[in-house]
Enzyme design. Structure first.
Site, short mmCIF file in Angstrom:
data_model
loop_
_atom_site.label_atom_id
_atom_site.label_comp_id
_atom_site.label_asym_id
_atom_site.label_seq_id
_atom_site.Cartn_x
_atom_site.Cartn_y
_atom_site.Cartn_z
N VAL A 1 42.59 45.68 34.19
CA VAL A 1 43.52 44.28 33.35
C VAL A 1 43.45 42.90 34.51
CG1 VAL A 1 44.96 45.63 32.34
CG2 VAL A 1 45.47 44.35 33.94
N LYS B 1 43.92 43.49 49.55
CA LYS B 1 44.14 44.35 48.69
C LYS B 1 44.18 45.82 50.03
CE LYS B 1 42.76 47.07 44.98
NZ LYS B 1 42.80 46.38 43.60
N ARG C 1 42.28 37.24 28.82
CA ARG C 1 41.74 37.80 27.46
C ARG C 1 40.71 38.56 27.91
NH1 ARG C 1 40.58 33.34 22.08
NH2 ARG C 1 40.77 36.04 21.32
#
Length: 242
Positions: free
Chosen positions: A13, A37, A185
């Protein structure tokens, strides 16, 4: 409080692009910030055979795309291993035999070192909020342990309203504040994009930090400019400085 956690409504996403946007936006406010991360998986190239043969080696190669994007997003001079505890070839090492090699003590040490060195650390999760981190803990468990506030990356696609509301609900039920959410988006052809943003804005109490449009190679661009809620960004900056 020097750390916050970026979770996503699903895999794919755009958590890393949203993390890049936050890093860039806060850097424009003169914040010394790096990304972290803890666990990266699914490398772009095959790992080297000698790395596979070495059970003590947590790296097949230092080429995980997400980690490299975080490394390139900060103005600070950090190495790949400074901002990543584990990189695996397997896409889901947390549910394979590799899960036994993920030691949270190492992740905790790496995070503590970064938090002691920089003003703010943006910690990016893997997969979704309740995904396993190792044999015993989910990412959510680990974030609760460190009492990190959360920013939610929402990939705008079919089904994202349900995913976003469930994620926010779970974070809040576990006692953590949601500092904001970012609309990313990921499908340029999606119908009713604006309506989806409106519904999410009406249902999520936390503020919308901004909307990242579908753009070519966002990892090479200034995506921080799309986080237009400067008032909330200033609030986040102040909160993290305490």
């Amino acid at each position: 409080m020097r750390t916050f956690f970026v979770t996503g409504t699903d895999t794919g996403v755009g958590k890393t692009i949203c993390s890049r946007a936050i890093i860039q936006a806060l850097q424009e406010m003169d914040t010394q910030i790096v990304g972290f991360k803890p666990i990266a998986s699914g490398q772009d190239e095959p790992v080297y055979a000698d790395s596979l043969d070495d059970p003590k080696n947590d790296y097949g190669d230092e080429d995980n795309r997400d980690v490299l994007i975080l490394q390139n997003s900060t103005k600070e001079n950090v190495s790949y291993r400074d901002i990543n505890s584990y990189t695996f070839l397997q896409t889901v090492p947390m549910i394979t035999a590799e899960k036994g090699r993920i030691k949270l003590e190492k992740v905790d040490r790496d995070l503590a070192r970064l938090a002691a060195t920089y003003d703010v650390v943006a910690v990016e999760g893997s997969f979704g909020w309740l995904s396993p981190m190792n044999e015993r803990f989910t990412f959510a468990d680990w974030v609760v342990k460190h009492n990190m506030p959360v920013i939610v990356a929402v990939g705008i696609k079919e089904g994202c309203i349900n995913h976003a509301l469930l994620t926010v609900q779970s974070v809040e039920k576990m006692g953590l504040p949601v500092l904001g959410w970012i609309a990313n988006r990921i499908n340029p052809g999606l119908s009713h994009y604006a309506e989806i943003i409106d519904v999410l804005s009406s249902k999520i109490a936390a503020p919308l930090l901004g909307c990242i449009p579908y753009i070519h190679k966002p990892e090479t661009q200034d995506v921080g400019k799309f986080l237009t809620n400067t008032e909330q960004l200033r609030h986040i900056q102040t909160l993290l400085a305490k």
